[in-house]
Write an enzyme that holds these catalytic residues in place. Structure first.
Site, mmCIF file in Angstrom:
data_model
loop_
_atom_site.group_PDB
_atom_site.id
_atom_site.type_symbol
_atom_site.label_atom_id
_atom_site.label_comp_id
_atom_site.label_asym_id
_atom_site.label_seq_id
_atom_site.Cartn_x
_atom_site.Cartn_y
_atom_site.Cartn_z
ATOM 1 N N GLU A 152 0.814 -1.232 0.000
ATOM 2 C CA GLU A 152 0.000 0.000 0.000
ATOM 3 C C GLU A 152 0.843 1.275 0.000
ATOM 4 O OE1 GLU A 152 -2.740 -0.519 3.270
ATOM 5 O OE2 GLU A 152 -3.351 -2.479 2.532
ATOM 6 N N ASN A 193 2.265 -5.194 -3.084
ATOM 7 C CA ASN A 193 0.882 -5.563 -2.768
ATOM 8 C C ASN A 193 0.042 -4.306 -2.505
ATOM 9 O OD1 ASN A 193 -0.969 -7.764 -2.084
ATOM 10 N ND2 ASN A 193 -0.845 -7.038 0.028
ATOM 11 N N HIS A 229 -10.270 -6.662 -1.585
ATOM 12 C CA HIS A 229 -11.292 -6.576 -0.537
ATOM 13 C C HIS A 229 -12.521 -5.936 -1.194
ATOM 14 C CE1 HIS A 229 -8.575 -7.812 2.591
ATOM 15 N NE2 HIS A 229 -7.688 -6.935 2.163
ATOM 16 N N GLU A 261 -5.724 -11.090 -1.065
ATOM 17 C CA GLU A 261 -6.521 -10.872 0.159
ATOM 18 C C GLU A 261 -8.018 -10.864 -0.164
ATOM 19 O OE1 GLU A 261 -5.130 -7.476 2.425
ATOM 20 O OE2 GLU A 261 -3.044 -7.866 1.909
ATOM 21 N N ASP A 263 -11.834 -11.053 -0.243
ATOM 22 C CA ASP A 263 -13.063 -11.227 0.540
ATOM 23 C C ASP A 263 -14.115 -10.311 -0.056
ATOM 24 O OD1 ASP A 263 -12.335 -8.700 1.659
ATOM 25 O OD2 ASP A 263 -11.598 -9.598 3.507
HETATM 26 O O1 G3I Z 1 -3.929 -8.844 18.956
HETATM 27 C C1 G3I Z 1 -4.506 -7.680 19.547
HETATM 28 C C2 G3I Z 1 -5.138 -8.012 20.866
HETATM 29 O O2 G3I Z 1 -4.115 -8.422 21.743
HETATM 30 C C3 G3I Z 1 -5.870 -6.779 21.398
HETATM 31 O O3 G3I Z 1 -6.527 -7.104 22.573
HETATM 32 C C4 G3I Z 1 -6.892 -6.289 20.385
HETATM 33 C C5 G3I Z 1 -7.602 -5.012 20.851
HETATM 34 O O4 G3I Z 1 -8.076 -4.249 19.767
HETATM 35 O O5 G3I Z 1 -6.223 -6.005 19.172
HETATM 36 C C6 G3I Z 1 -5.565 -7.133 18.616
HETATM 37 O O6 G3I Z 1 -4.927 -6.718 17.445
HETATM 38 C C7 G3I Z 1 -5.731 -6.503 16.307
HETATM 39 C C8 G3I Z 1 -5.229 -7.402 15.196
HETATM 40 O O7 G3I Z 1 -5.906 -7.120 14.005
HETATM 41 C C9 G3I Z 1 -5.417 -8.905 15.518
HETATM 42 O O8 G3I Z 1 -6.764 -9.205 15.614
HETATM 43 C C10 G3I Z 1 -5.615 -5.049 15.914
HETATM 44 O O9 G3I Z 1 -6.232 -4.226 16.879
HETATM 45 C C11 G3I Z 1 -6.259 -4.836 14.575
HETATM 46 O O10 G3I Z 1 -5.994 -3.497 14.123
HETATM 47 C C12 G3I Z 1 -5.688 -5.799 13.555
HETATM 48 O O11 G3I Z 1 -6.375 -5.607 12.337
HETATM 49 C C13 G3I Z 1 -5.703 -6.131 11.195
HETATM 50 C C14 G3I Z 1 -5.526 -5.026 10.171
HETATM 51 O O12 G3I Z 1 -4.928 -5.557 8.996
HETATM 52 C C15 G3I Z 1 -4.647 -3.897 10.686
HETATM 53 O O13 G3I Z 1 -4.779 -2.801 9.876
HETATM 54 C C16 G3I Z 1 -6.563 -7.241 10.601
HETATM 55 O O14 G3I Z 1 -6.622 -8.335 11.500
HETATM 56 C C17 G3I Z 1 -5.976 -7.692 9.275
HETATM 57 O O15 G3I Z 1 -6.886 -8.555 8.633
HETATM 58 C C18 G3I Z 1 -5.753 -6.481 8.370
HETATM 59 O O16 G3I Z 1 -5.168 -6.934 7.171
HETATM 60 C C19 G3I Z 1 -4.850 -5.941 6.200
HETATM 61 C C20 G3I Z 1 -3.644 -6.450 5.448
HETATM 62 O O17 G3I Z 1 -2.596 -6.695 6.341
HETATM 63 C C21 G3I Z 1 -3.215 -5.450 4.364
HETATM 64 N N1 G3I Z 1 -4.319 -5.161 3.470
HETATM 65 C C22 G3I Z 1 -5.540 -4.712 4.140
HETATM 66 C C23 G3I Z 1 -5.992 -5.725 5.190
HETATM 67 C C24 G3I Z 1 -7.276 -5.266 5.829
HETATM 68 O O18 G3I Z 1 -7.100 -4.084 6.547
#
Ligand code: G3I
Length: 346
Positions: A152, A193, A229, A261, A263
């Site tokens: 990105e 990506n 997405h 990715e 969905d």
């Molecule tokens: O693991 C912590 C946990 O310990 C905590 O209690 C909780 C509280 O909010 O947060 C948890 O972390 C989260 C993590 O996902 C795991 O679930 C983060 O807050 C959350 O921001 C994070 O989101 C991820 C996101 O990227 C971050 O921007 C998504 O799972 C993930 O699917 C998403 O993936 C991205 C790709 O990497 C790049 N392309 C876009 C895609 C969607 O945004």
């Protein structure tokens, strides 16, 4: 002989999608045509949910760790790494003959809390990024088939996104990241990506220009990851033809493409879930068919195994049901069309 074997698998695939119980999992249909069907793996679910684990093992021949490799989650302090999740993931993937797609080395989100622009000079930030890439790629050299090196970097207006890395290293940070990754593992396939670049338009043009420049400079970039997405309103624009156009143009640059990715959100206040599932299946089918038809695409990765663990509800506030398997790990209509596409059915 090989043709006959593929024909046999296709016969079984047809039996599967017309019957109640799948006769063949997606990964076997994919492998019969040298294709990779993958899923993003949730850090907690893979450890705690045996049914989730068994489903992933049965259906996918490639996995992308959804969050484990990101700079923040993997590096709790400067120069320190927590390899526990990624080591376990690699061992599991190898035990089940799954290819691993590494995600991601350079991104502006999920950065470590300690990585602060007020604390470090631009030169120090450059050294931090180089060390990070060499450390992570070097540790898993030969075990991770492909990496999302830069994620990105292009903003929605088509310009380079204003990030800590652009400010510290200038636009050259992208080329440098690919060079450091290539030196750390010369066999790894290296991807740029991004999102919203999968059908023709401003963003696709900007991504094309970026990678075209890298190719011309001899930078070791090997492919472009199209995140995809999707939202249900893209039903008419995400056609095999439109997606194929983007893929072919990159093929002409000598680059691979992968859907990295996938969905699709289907929440619509005016229509219920059931009414939207066929529409979702139609678009999943379009994406699979575009990739299968393109000479430079052999990988489609869905961004999660089941709706129960998707990132989307946390993002949109709606269920949205974006993936191939529902909250109880049962296959949805989108699963069936993916199987049909992999089986070579019309
Ligand atoms: O693991 C912590 C946990 O310990 C905590 O209690 C909780 C509280 O909010 O947060 C948890 O972390 C989260 C993590 O996902 C795991 O679930 C983060 O807050 C959350 O921001 C994070 O989101 C991820 C996101 O990227 C971050 O921007 C998504 O799972 C993930 O699917 C998403 O993936 C991205 C790709 O990497 C790049 N392309 C876009 C895609 C969607 O945004």
């Amino acid at each position: 002989m090989r043709q006959a074997f593929i024909g046999f698998l296709i016969f079984l695939g047809v039996a599967m999608v017309n019957g109640q119980e799948p006769a063949l999992p997606l990964r076997e249909l994919a492998a019969a045509r040298d294709f990779y069907i993958g899923a993003a793996i949730h850090t907690e679910a893979i450890k705690s949910n045996a049914d989730y684990r068994a489903l992933a093992e049965r259906e996918f021949n490639l996995v992308t760790p959804e969050n484990m490799f990101k700079f923040g989650p993997i590096s709790p302090a400067p120069g320190e790494y927590d390899w526990s999740h990624t080591d376990a993931l690699l061992d599991w993937a190898e035990a089940h003959h799954m290819r691993v797609h590494g995600h991601v080395l350079v991104w502006h989100q999920q950065q470590p809390g300690w990585l602060n622009e007020d604390t470090y000079s631009p030169e120090q930030l450059a050294a931090i990024l180089e060390r990070h890439i060499r450390t992570v790629v070097g540790r898993y050299k030969g075990r991770i088939h492909e990496w999302d090196v830069v994620n990105e970097a292009v903003a929605d207006n088509g310009r380079l996104r204003d990030t800590i890395w652009l400010r510290a290293l200038g636009p050259d940070y992208i080329a440098k990241a690919f060079e450091w990754a290539h030196e750390a593992d010369p066999e790894a396939v290296l991807y740029y990506n991004d999102y919203n670049g999968d059908t023709p338009g401003l963003k696709a043009d900007a991504i094309y220009k970026l990678v075209q420049g890298l190719v011309e400079e001899g930078v070791p970039v090997h492919g472009v990851g199209l995140q995809m997405h999707l939202i249900w309103q893209q039903q008419r624009s995400a056609t095999p033809r439109a997606i194929g156009e983007v893929m072919i143009r990159l093929n002409d640059l000598g680059l691979k493409v992968a859907v990295t990715e996938l969905d699709m959100r289907i929440h619509d206040p005016n229509r219920g879930r059931e009414a939207m599932l066929d529409l979702q299946a139609e678009v999943y089918s379009n994406v699979l068919r575009a990739c299968l038809d393109a000479p430079n695409c052999d990988t489609v990765v869905v961004w999660g195994v089941s709706d129960a663990y998707s990132w989307i509800p946390g993002f949109t506030g709606n269920d949205d049901w974006p993936l191939l398997f529902d909250e109880t790990l049962q296959p949805k209509p989108a699963y069936e069309v993916v199987a049909q596409a992999l089986a070579g059915e019309d």
